[in-house]
Scaffold this motif. Structure first.
Motif, mmCIF file in Angstrom:
data_model
loop_
_atom_site.group_PDB
_atom_site.id
_atom_site.type_symbol
_atom_site.label_atom_id
_atom_site.label_comp_id
_atom_site.label_asym_id
_atom_site.label_seq_id
_atom_site.Cartn_x
_atom_site.Cartn_y
_atom_site.Cartn_z
ATOM 1 N N ALA A 4 49.136 60.275 68.138
ATOM 2 C CA ALA A 4 49.664 59.942 66.809
ATOM 3 C C ALA A 4 49.790 61.194 65.944
ATOM 4 O O ALA A 4 50.798 61.380 65.244
ATOM 5 N N GLY A 5 48.795 62.075 66.009
ATOM 6 C CA GLY A 5 48.852 63.307 65.231
ATOM 7 C C GLY A 5 49.962 64.226 65.695
ATOM 8 O O GLY A 5 50.636 64.877 64.877
ATOM 9 N N THR A 6 50.171 64.293 67.005
ATOM 10 C CA THR A 6 51.252 65.126 67.538
ATOM 11 C C THR A 6 52.612 64.587 67.117
ATOM 12 O O THR A 6 53.519 65.356 66.763
ATOM 13 N N THR A 7 52.760 63.261 67.128
ATOM 14 C CA THR A 7 54.018 62.650 66.676
ATOM 15 C C THR A 7 54.298 63.000 65.216
ATOM 16 O O THR A 7 55.431 63.349 64.848
ATOM 17 N N ARG A 8 53.263 62.931 64.375
ATOM 18 C CA ARG A 8 53.449 63.284 62.957
ATOM 19 C C ARG A 8 53.783 64.769 62.809
ATOM 20 O O ARG A 8 54.617 65.143 61.975
ATOM 21 N N SER A 9 53.139 65.606 63.615
ATOM 22 C CA SER A 9 53.396 67.041 63.525
ATOM 23 C C SER A 9 54.843 67.367 63.898
ATOM 24 O O SER A 9 55.503 68.154 63.213
ATOM 25 N N LEU A 10 55.339 66.763 64.971
ATOM 26 C CA LEU A 10 56.721 67.009 65.374
ATOM 27 C C LEU A 10 57.708 66.470 64.339
ATOM 28 O O LEU A 10 58.730 67.095 64.054
ATOM 29 N N ALA A 11 57.392 65.299 63.769
ATOM 30 C CA ALA A 11 58.275 64.736 62.753
ATOM 31 C C ALA A 11 58.306 65.619 61.510
ATOM 32 O O ALA A 11 59.366 65.825 60.903
ATOM 33 N N GLY A 12 57.160 66.174 61.139
ATOM 34 C CA GLY A 12 57.119 67.040 59.974
ATOM 35 C C GLY A 12 57.845 68.355 60.183
ATOM 36 O O GLY A 12 58.248 69.006 59.212
ATOM 37 N N ALA A 13 58.007 68.751 61.444
ATOM 38 C CA ALA A 13 58.688 70.015 61.757
ATOM 39 C C ALA A 13 60.115 69.795 62.232
ATOM 40 O O ALA A 13 60.716 70.701 62.824
ATOM 41 N N ALA A 14 60.667 68.612 61.967
ATOM 42 C CA ALA A 14 61.996 68.278 62.501
ATOM 43 C C ALA A 14 63.071 69.260 62.046
ATOM 44 O O ALA A 14 63.965 69.616 62.820
ATOM 45 N N ASP A 15 63.018 69.698 60.788
ATOM 46 C CA ASP A 15 64.017 70.647 60.291
ATOM 47 C C ASP A 15 63.803 72.049 60.850
ATOM 48 O O ASP A 15 64.763 72.825 60.992
ATOM 49 N N ARG A 16 62.567 72.377 61.156
ATOM 50 C CA ARG A 16 62.227 73.722 61.615
ATOM 51 C C ARG A 16 62.382 73.889 63.125
ATOM 52 O O ARG A 16 62.675 74.976 63.616
ATOM 53 N N LEU A 17 62.197 72.795 63.872
ATOM 54 C CA LEU A 17 62.181 72.873 65.331
ATOM 55 C C LEU A 17 63.429 73.507 65.940
ATOM 56 O O LEU A 17 63.320 74.342 66.847
#
Length: 424
Positions: free
Chosen positions: A344-357
């Protein structure tokens, strides 16, 4: 700084505004302009001379781009054998014959003349050199916790299904450790296949990404990766070992001019031979790793075949943001939470970095390019997968089955989580 425009005008190729990330040299997000540039402030030295590092980076960038262009438009189903692979195999065979010749010559000198004689000393030296240069077949990592089918039946069953889906043999040994990584290798003279899963990574992945991870690693048993071949291994290590053996050590502290000059000349010869051997080692490793990068693309293709394109690209993004995953796992472990919270934490981390990824992926094309990189840049690997026909998962890992696998690994998760939280 997350993303900034450079304020220096437009891209000379396409007219877009260049971007930067975390202080990196600016580049164009639209056409990759300036991604081949050497960023001295963000790259550790490889040879120690800036002018050499700059030129080898330029060469590596050209080779990496060319390899991607050659592979993106054609099937990756068969690894085949490239010129680099054939050269590496040929050199390895010659090196193996050379080491065998040293051993045979040494044994012959031991018995060719009546004992005692000076030839015995030379024979012993040749045998010792052959032993020092012999090929190493590897062994199980001491940190690897081996899981038998009786201990983890669901995990072994899933591995068997993924192996069948990608056309790979099942591993002889399955183990886990505490790293945010995974690997497949072969060890020992019998080349026993080993699959190692880093539990912080495994626990942070969702079902399709877990299947993709297995598909990628098991794919290394069939993708023609030169690093894992018993015949090609000498080309990657033997000249380097020989260079280290001949490298002068210590200072000259001789009494008398003649002795001092003799020792100095000996050190000069030894240093020259060591540098020549090291130069040969560098050339061979750089050549072999071109083929290794090609094998990684095929392993990614097998990952997509097993877990679907979405699972394979998500796996690459999680690996790209390994430091963020480590932070997520540490915080969850310190709060008393297990792998469900890691995911769950990894999913939130990736979602929060969606613009940066997308920019992070793109920047790897510059920062992960090297003559000595065993993997292509993550950005090009992601592009390779996206450029192909999207695949659906061949193996489904339901939440219920994933939970059963996690239950099998519960005590191993606890140990791996504690080790990772203490390492901060």
């Amino acid at each position: 700084m997350i993303t900034t425009t450079t304020g220096t005008g437009t891209c000379p190729r396409c007219g877009a505004t260049p971007v930067s990330l975390d202080g990196a040299l600016p580049w164009c997000a639209g056409c990759d302009w300036n991604l081949d540039a050497y960023d001295a402030d963000r790259r550790p030295p490889e040879f120690g001379w800036s002018w050499v590092d700059r030129r080898t980076h330029r060469l590596a960038a050209r080779l990496t781009r060319q390899q991607y262009a050659d592979l993106v438009g054609r099937p990756l189903e068969s690894p085949g054998r490239s010129l680099a692979g054939a050269l590496t195999v040929g050199v390895s065979v010659l090196l193996l014959l050379g080491v065998a010749g040293l051993a045979v010559a040494g044994v012959w000198l031991l018995f060719a003349y009546p004992f005692p004689n000076a030839a015995v000393l030379l024979g012993v030296a040749l045998i010792a050199l052959a032993v020092a240069l012999r090929p190493r077949f590897g062994r199980l990592d001491a940190d690897l916790e081996v899981l038998t089918p009786a201990e983890a039946p669901e995990l072994h069953a899933l591995i068997g299904e993924v192996a069948a889906a990608v056309g790979a043999p099942a591993p002889h040994v399955v183990g886990v450790d505490g790293h945010i990584n995974a690997y497949a290798t072969s060890v020992g003279p019998r080349r026993r296949r080993v699959l190692a899963l880093g539990l912080p990574l495994w626990g942070a992945l969702d079902g399709p990404a877990r299947v993709a991870l297995l598909g990628h690693e098991l794919g290394h048993f069939v993708n023609g990766d030169l690093r894992r071949g018993p015949v090609t291994q000498p080309a990657l290590t033997m000249l380097g070992n020989a260079a280290d053996l001949f490298r002068p050590r210590g200072d000259t502290r001789a009494d008398g001019l003649l002795v001092m000059v003799g020792e100095w000349l000996g050190r000069l010869v030894s240093w020259t031979l060591s540098r020549l051997l090291f130069a040969g080692h560098v050339v061979l490793v750089a050549t072999a790793l071109r083929e290794s990068q090609r094998a990684e693309y095929l392993a990614d293709e097998l990952a997509a075949r097993a877990g679907g394109t979405a699972g394979a690209t998500r796996l690459l993004d999680v690996l790209l943001r390994a430091e963020s995953v480590a932070t997520v796992v540490r915080n969850a472990v310190r709060g008393g939470h297990g792998p469900a919270a890691w995911r769950a934490g990894t999913t939130r981390s990736l979602a929060g970095a969606a613009d940066r990824l997308p920019l992070e992926r793109q920047l790897t094309i510059r920062e992960d390019t090297s003559l000595f990189a065993s993997h292509p840049p993550a950005g090009l690997r992601h592009r390779m997968l996206v450029a192909r026909v999207p695949r659906e998962p061949a193996v489904e890992l339901t939440e219920e089955r994933a939970a059963r696998i996690d239950a099998e690994l519960a005590r191993h998760y606890e140990r791996a989580g504690r080790a990772l939280s203490w390492s901060a």
